[in-house]
Scaffold this motif. Structure first.
Motif, PDB file in Angstrom:
ATOM      1  N   LEU A 410       0.821  -1.205   0.000  1.00 44.82           N
ATOM      2  CA  LEU A 410       0.000   0.000   0.000  1.00 44.82           C
ATOM      3  C   LEU A 410       0.858   1.260   0.000  1.00 44.82           C
ATOM      4  N   ALA A 411       1.945   1.244   0.758  1.00 43.25           N
ATOM      5  CA  ALA A 411       2.840   2.402   0.769  1.00 43.25           C
ATOM      6  C   ALA A 411       3.480   2.591  -0.597  1.00 43.25           C
ATOM      7  N   MET A 412       3.925   1.483  -1.205  1.00 44.81           N
ATOM      8  CA  MET A 412       4.528   1.549  -2.527  1.00 44.81           C
ATOM      9  C   MET A 412       3.549   2.094  -3.560  1.00 44.81           C
ATOM     10  N   SER A 413       2.295   1.680  -3.454  1.00 49.42           N
ATOM     11  CA  SER A 413       1.287   2.074  -4.445  1.00 49.42           C
ATOM     12  C   SER A 413       0.653   3.417  -4.140  1.00 49.42           C
ATOM     13  N   ARG A 414       1.070   4.068  -3.047  1.00 44.29           N
ATOM     14  CA  ARG A 414       0.518   5.351  -2.632  1.00 44.29           C
ATOM     15  C   ARG A 414      -0.982   5.254  -2.383  1.00 44.29           C
ATOM     16  N   ARG A 415      -1.415   4.125  -1.839  1.00 38.86           N
ATOM     17  CA  ARG A 415      -2.822   3.916  -1.506  1.00 38.86           C
ATOM     18  C   ARG A 415      -3.038   3.838   0.007  1.00 38.86           C
ATOM     19  N   LYS A 416      -1.973   4.016   0.761  1.00 37.12           N
ATOM     20  CA  LYS A 416      -2.099   3.920   2.210  1.00 37.12           C
ATOM     21  C   LYS A 416      -2.655   5.222   2.750  1.00 37.12           C
ATOM     22  N   ALA A 417      -3.601   5.131   3.646  1.00 39.48           N
ATOM     23  CA  ALA A 417      -4.172   6.328   4.265  1.00 39.48           C
ATOM     24  C   ALA A 417      -3.158   6.899   5.257  1.00 39.48           C
ATOM     25  N   ARG A 420      -1.064  12.590   8.564  1.00 37.71           N
ATOM     26  CA  ARG A 420       0.026  13.569   8.530  1.00 37.71           C
ATOM     27  C   ARG A 420      -0.027  14.483   9.741  1.00 37.71           C
ATOM     28  N   GLU A 421       1.147  14.898  10.145  1.00 31.21           N
ATOM     29  CA  GLU A 421       1.290  15.868  11.225  1.00 31.21           C
ATOM     30  C   GLU A 421       2.535  16.699  10.953  1.00 31.21           C
ATOM     31  N   VAL A 422       2.594  17.872  11.541  1.00 29.73           N
ATOM     32  CA  VAL A 422       3.733  18.769  11.352  1.00 29.73           C
ATOM     33  C   VAL A 422       4.870  18.308  12.252  1.00 29.73           C
ATOM     34  N   LEU A 423       6.017  18.009  11.633  1.00 32.23           N
ATOM     35  CA  LEU A 423       7.132  17.405  12.358  1.00 32.23           C
ATOM     36  C   LEU A 423       8.425  18.166  12.106  1.00 32.23           C
ATOM     37  N   ASP A 424       9.346  17.984  13.021  1.00 29.62           N
ATOM     38  CA  ASP A 424      10.737  18.399  12.858  1.00 29.62           C
ATOM     39  C   ASP A 424      11.518  17.164  12.428  1.00 29.62           C
ATOM     40  N   ILE A 425      12.041  17.171  11.207  1.00 28.65           N
ATOM     41  CA  ILE A 425      12.708  15.975  10.683  1.00 28.65           C
ATOM     42  C   ILE A 425      13.946  15.629  11.509  1.00 28.65           C
ATOM     43  N   GLY A 455      13.048  24.353   9.449  1.00 26.10           N
ATOM     44  CA  GLY A 455      11.603  24.482   9.370  1.00 26.10           C
ATOM     45  C   GLY A 455      10.938  23.142   9.641  1.00 26.10           C
ATOM     46  N   ALA A 456       9.710  23.007   9.185  1.00 29.19           N
ATOM     47  CA  ALA A 456       8.932  21.804   9.480  1.00 29.19           C
ATOM     48  C   ALA A 456       8.426  21.170   8.190  1.00 29.19           C
ATOM     49  N   ILE A 457       8.001  19.926   8.302  1.00 28.73           N
ATOM     50  CA  ILE A 457       7.392  19.194   7.194  1.00 28.73           C
ATOM     51  C   ILE A 457       6.087  18.579   7.696  1.00 28.73           C
ATOM     52  N   ARG A 458       5.160  18.312   6.775  1.00 27.16           N
ATOM     53  CA  ARG A 458       3.906  17.665   7.151  1.00 27.16           C
ATOM     54  C   ARG A 458       3.891  16.263   6.550  1.00 27.16           C
ATOM     55  N   VAL A 459       4.111  15.251   7.370  1.00 32.02           N
ATOM     56  CA  VAL A 459       4.179  13.873   6.910  1.00 32.02           C
ATOM     57  C   VAL A 459       3.559  12.954   7.960  1.00 32.02           C
ATOM     58  N   ASP A 460       3.399  11.714   7.553  1.00 29.73           N
ATOM     59  CA  ASP A 460       3.005  10.658   8.489  1.00 29.73           C
ATOM     60  C   ASP A 460       4.289  10.180   9.178  1.00 29.73           C
ATOM     61  N   LYS A 461       4.365  10.358  10.502  1.00 28.09           N
ATOM     62  CA  LYS A 461       5.611  10.063  11.204  1.00 28.09           C
ATOM     63  C   LYS A 461       6.043   8.616  11.014  1.00 28.09           C
ATOM     64  N   SER A 462       5.110   7.684  11.134  1.00 28.80           N
ATOM     65  CA  SER A 462       5.494   6.278  10.993  1.00 28.80           C
ATOM     66  C   SER A 462       6.009   5.985   9.589  1.00 28.80           C
ATOM     67  N   GLN A 463       5.434   6.674   8.603  1.00 26.78           N
ATOM     68  CA  GLN A 463       5.888   6.458   7.231  1.00 26.78           C
ATOM     69  C   GLN A 463       7.266   7.086   6.996  1.00 26.78           C
ATOM     70  N   LEU A 464       7.512   8.241   7.602  1.00 25.55           N
ATOM     71  CA  LEU A 464       8.836   8.848   7.498  1.00 25.55           C
ATOM     72  C   LEU A 464       9.879   7.943   8.140  1.00 25.55           C
ATOM     73  N   VAL A 566       7.223   8.747  -0.264  1.00 26.35           N
ATOM     74  CA  VAL A 566       7.711  10.095  -0.598  1.00 26.35           C
ATOM     75  C   VAL A 566       6.792  10.759  -1.619  1.00 26.35           C
ATOM     76  N   SER A 567       6.380  10.015  -2.640  1.00 24.50           N
ATOM     77  CA  SER A 567       5.489  10.581  -3.651  1.00 24.50           C
ATOM     78  C   SER A 567       4.157  10.978  -3.048  1.00 24.50           C
ATOM     79  N   GLN A 568       3.601  10.126  -2.191  1.00 24.58           N
ATOM     80  CA  GLN A 568       2.311  10.424  -1.574  1.00 24.58           C
ATOM     81  C   GLN A 568       2.427  11.595  -0.610  1.00 24.58           C
ATOM     82  N   SER A 569       3.611  11.849  -0.114  1.00 25.77           N
ATOM     83  CA  SER A 569       3.831  12.972   0.805  1.00 25.77           C
ATOM     84  C   SER A 569       4.166  14.256   0.070  1.00 25.77           C
ATOM     85  N   GLY A 570       4.102  14.236  -1.281  1.00 23.91           N
ATOM     86  CA  GLY A 570       4.365  15.443  -2.062  1.00 23.91           C
ATOM     87  C   GLY A 570       5.824  15.697  -2.340  1.00 23.91           C
ATOM     88  N   GLY A 571       6.683  14.715  -2.142  1.00 28.62           N
ATOM     89  CA  GLY A 571       8.112  14.911  -2.350  1.00 28.62           C
ATOM     90  C   GLY A 571       8.622  14.208  -3.591  1.00 28.62           C
TER      91      GLY A 571
END
Length: 732
Positions: A410-417, A420-425, A455-464, A566-571
């Motif tokens: 699902l992560a590979m196919s960008r179908r995983k829900a 997202r939250e604002v994080l410090d990488i 700055g910050a990024i908006r991603v799913d922490k577990s996915q990052l 990364v693609s699903q996160s806009g990167g």
């Protein structure tokens, strides 16, 4: 052309006016006459040969005719305007033209004032009644023995004019003008004289044609040279010895072309050596084959490699023309377009594979959900020493491994829900440092370098965390004998490294656009000193199930999962690698203006049951039955529906306060979970919503970023469901 120029010499060899044709007696006169005519012909030939124009030759020609032929006046008439040199009409078809006397000459004993008055007239239309006009229109010599009669004499015409002749000046297919001779003494008709004059007229016509051709040639040469110098390319004209005979101004400073005179030099003297040698070989080939030779060449320069395109072609007089054009920008544009098309093909390929994998994972997740759920319920009923319990544990462990595989798909196919939250990488990377060191082993030197003010990024922490983990594992496997691994964070922008290959989705969501101002992306880089990759491996790098590892050493989903997340996160991702020199992965994630906030730690309540009412909406019968069974065992009141429409009917029937929580699948036929939740909350504002999904697709697209979204990813265990449900209900 203005009034004719009248020439009256002061030296008079025959003051009495007796030196006329036929003055010498007998045969001696004929000899003198022949000599005089020959002298006139030679003098005319010499004057025409030495002069550069008709204006320069005309006075000498007319003077020679007067001096040697014994006439009193000689005049040169030209058609005005002059006939076109391109005209092909025969003389007989020529229409009458205006004639102007452009040059006239008088013998010393002539009446200059009277002659000037006669010749000062403006252009006259050629007519048959006029001597000059008749010769012009007929295109043949005309002779008149007596021009002025008694009546004309009484009217005041010059009394001395008793003979005149005119011959045309042929120039190509037209008559360019007329030569006129006049005399105050009678002259008998003389065919020999007319032939001499006709020859003179023919020479003048040939000279006029030559001067016109020379002027046209000079004009054409000037235009050719102006065109040559206007060409924006660097141009050289080489002779048969391959030496430069002409060139335009040097325009390629990157090629180190000297600005001083280049004539007489060879190509190897004015261009970089290898390029000059190739152009000389091409010049010889073009000269021998009589055909155009084309080549491209890369030239090293201070600003980076420059690409030039050259065309070598045969030219006039055995010369060769060389045109050199700088095509560096064109090549860069073509390369950028090629990379964009390649990225688009890669994205389309990954999209197709992702749809297939996502569809499989969606159905598989529902089956795993039932397997894991009933497996856990079965384990609870069995005693700790039961052999059946050990068997049930093996079943659930296999199910958990299968669930992990579907999460990767699902992560590979960008179908995983994503949640997202604002994080410090930097905080995420530093928190993982200890775990990463244990993961890679002691033979690999791990260095972690984090940038400042990212700055910050908006991603799913577990996915990052999954991205970091997969990249580090991939780097570890590329260094079987140990090495150096560097994980660092910074600000940057894609495309800064020309050697890097970019992997980005063909289309990006506007919500994922980086923030304006400053470097737009936060960059996560993972660099290893391992084996590196060749071009073929790079082209398949992110394809699912592609791996260079031995059988049983990997699934081939690690990097595919990274690409999907990364693609699903806009990167996007850049990869820079060379065989034997290691690999660098750069993950670019859009920077956002919000500040990262650290959630305070709180004790998790026990996943006890409750007496609230839950509406379960799930289109898969087995999954719905499992959830209902789990909730009823914990004391909840449960209502169930197989579709959104059925759920709305239940809500309308049960009343406003009948449901405390709506638990709905996101992806369902007809009305999806998000639409159902919006309509349900409109009816029951107090109701909480918990989404469950294994394949979110685009159902959550456009959701408000500041609205809390509770999502439980399939497959989940009964324990996880009870915990998440209790969390939501206890927030009241």
């Amino acid at each position: 052309m203005g009034a004719p120029r009248l020439h009256v010499p002061h030296d008079d060899p025959d003051p009495g006016g007796q030196a006329h044709a036929g003055a010498a007696p007998g045969g001696l006169a004929e000899v003198h006459q022949a000599e005089a005519r020959l002298a006139a012909h030679l003098a005319t030939t010499s004057a025409l040969r030495e002069a550069a124009s008709l204006a320069e030759a005309a006075p000498r020609v007319l003077a020679a005719l007067i001096d040697h032929l014994g006439w009193d006046v000689a005049a040169l008439w030209l058609a005005e305007p002059e006939p076109s040199a391109a005209g092909d009409a025969p003389r007989s078809a020529a229409r009458p033209s205006a004639l102007r006397c452009v040059e006239a000459r008088s013998a010393a004993h002539g009446d200059g004032e009277a002659l000037a008055e006669v010749l000062r007239q403006g252009p006259t239309v050629a007519a048959e009644s006029d001597l000059v006009g008749e010769a012009f229109l007929r295109g043949a010599p005309v002779f008149r023995a007596s021009v002025v009669d008694a009546v004309e004499h009484a009217a005041g015409a010059p009394s001395w004019e008793r003979a005149a002749c005119a011959v045309p000046i042929p120039c190509g297919p037209r008559v360019a003008g007329v030569i006129e001779l006049r005399s105050r003494a009678p002259h008998p008709g003389d065919e020999q004289l007319l032939r001499v004059l006709a020859s003179v007229g023919s020479q003048i016509g040939q000279s006029i044609a030559r001067w016109r051709a020379e002027r046209e040639g000079a004009r054409a040469a000037g235009e050719l040279r102006a065109l040559f110098h206007a060409i924006p390319d660097l141009c050289f004209r080489l002779d048969a010895e391959l030496q430069i005979v002409d060139h335009n101004q040097p325009r390629l400073s990157e090629l180190h072309v000297a600005a001083e005179a280049l004539s007489g030099k060879r190509m190897t003297e004015v261009l970089p050596l290898e390029l000059g040698e190739r152009l000389e070989r091409a010049s010889r080939e073009a000269h021998e084959a009589g055909a155009v030779v084309a080549l491209e060449h890369a030239v090293a320069s201070a600003g980076g490699e420059r690409h030039v395109e050259a065309r070598v072609m045969p030219f006039l007089e055995g010369h060769v023309l060389v045109l050199v054009r700088d095509i560096t920008e064109r090549r860069r544009t073509e390369e950028a377009l090629r990379q964009r098309e390649e990225r688009s093909r890669e994205s389309q390929k990954m999209e197709a594979l992702g749809r297939l994998a996502g569809g499989i994972a969606h159905d598989f997740n529902n089956m795993l959900m039932v397997m894991l759920g009933y497996g856990e319920l079965l384990i609870r009923r069995l005693g700790p020493d039961s052999a059946l319990r050990r068997d049930a544990l093996q079943v659930t462990k296999a199910g958990e491994r299968a669930a992990a595989l579907t999460r990767q798909l699902l992560a590979m196919s960008r179908r995983k829900a994503l949640q997202r939250e604002v994080l410090d990488i930097n905080a995420v990377v530093l928190d993982m440092q200890t775990m990463l060191q244990r993961l890679i082993g002691e033979d690999i030197d791990l260095q972690t370098n984090v940038g400042r003010d990212l700055g910050a990024i908006r991603v799913d922490k577990s996915q990052l965390e999954q991205v970091v983990l997969n990249l580090v594992v991939n780097a570890r496997d590329a260094m079987p004998r140990g090495g150096k691994l560097v994980v660092e964070t910074s600000l940057g922008e894609p495309g800064e490294s020309p050697a890097a290959r970019s992997f980005a989705p063909a289309e990006r969501d506007d919500d994922d656009a980086p923030a304006a101002g400053g470097p737009p992306y936060v960059v996560l880089s993972v660099t290893d000193s391992g084996n590196g990759m060749d071009h073929d491996t790079l082209s398949h790098l992110f394809e699912p199930f592609f791996t260079t590892k031995a059988r049983g050493k990997g699934t081939g989903l690690g990097l595919a999962t990274v690409y999907g997340i990364v693609s699903q996160s806009g990167g996007l991702i850049e990869v820079e690698s060379e065989l034997g020199r290691g690999t660098t992965f750069r993950v670019y994630l859009p920077r956002v203006e919000e500040r990262a906030e650290v959630a305070p730690a709180r004790a998790r309540p026990s996943p006890a049951g409750g007496d609230e009412t839950v509406l379960v909406v799930e289109d898969d019968d087995a999954v719905r039955k499992l959830i209902v069974d789990v909730l009823e065992r914990r004391g909840y009141g449960v209502l169930s529906a197989a579709s959104g429409e059925e759920a709305l009917a239940i809500l309308a029937r049960e009343g406003e306060d009948a449901v405390d929580l709506l638990l709905t699948d996101l992806v369902m036929p007809g009305m999806n979970g998000r639409e159902l939740a919006e309509r349900a909350v409109a009816i029951h504002p107090r109701a909480r919503v918990l989404y469950i999904s294994g394949y979110a697709e685009d159902v959550l697209a456009g959701a408000e970023p500041d609205r809390e979204l509770a999502l439980l990813q399939k497959p989940f265990t009964p324990e996880t469901l009870a915990q998440r449900l209790r969390d939501l209900l206890d927030r009241r």
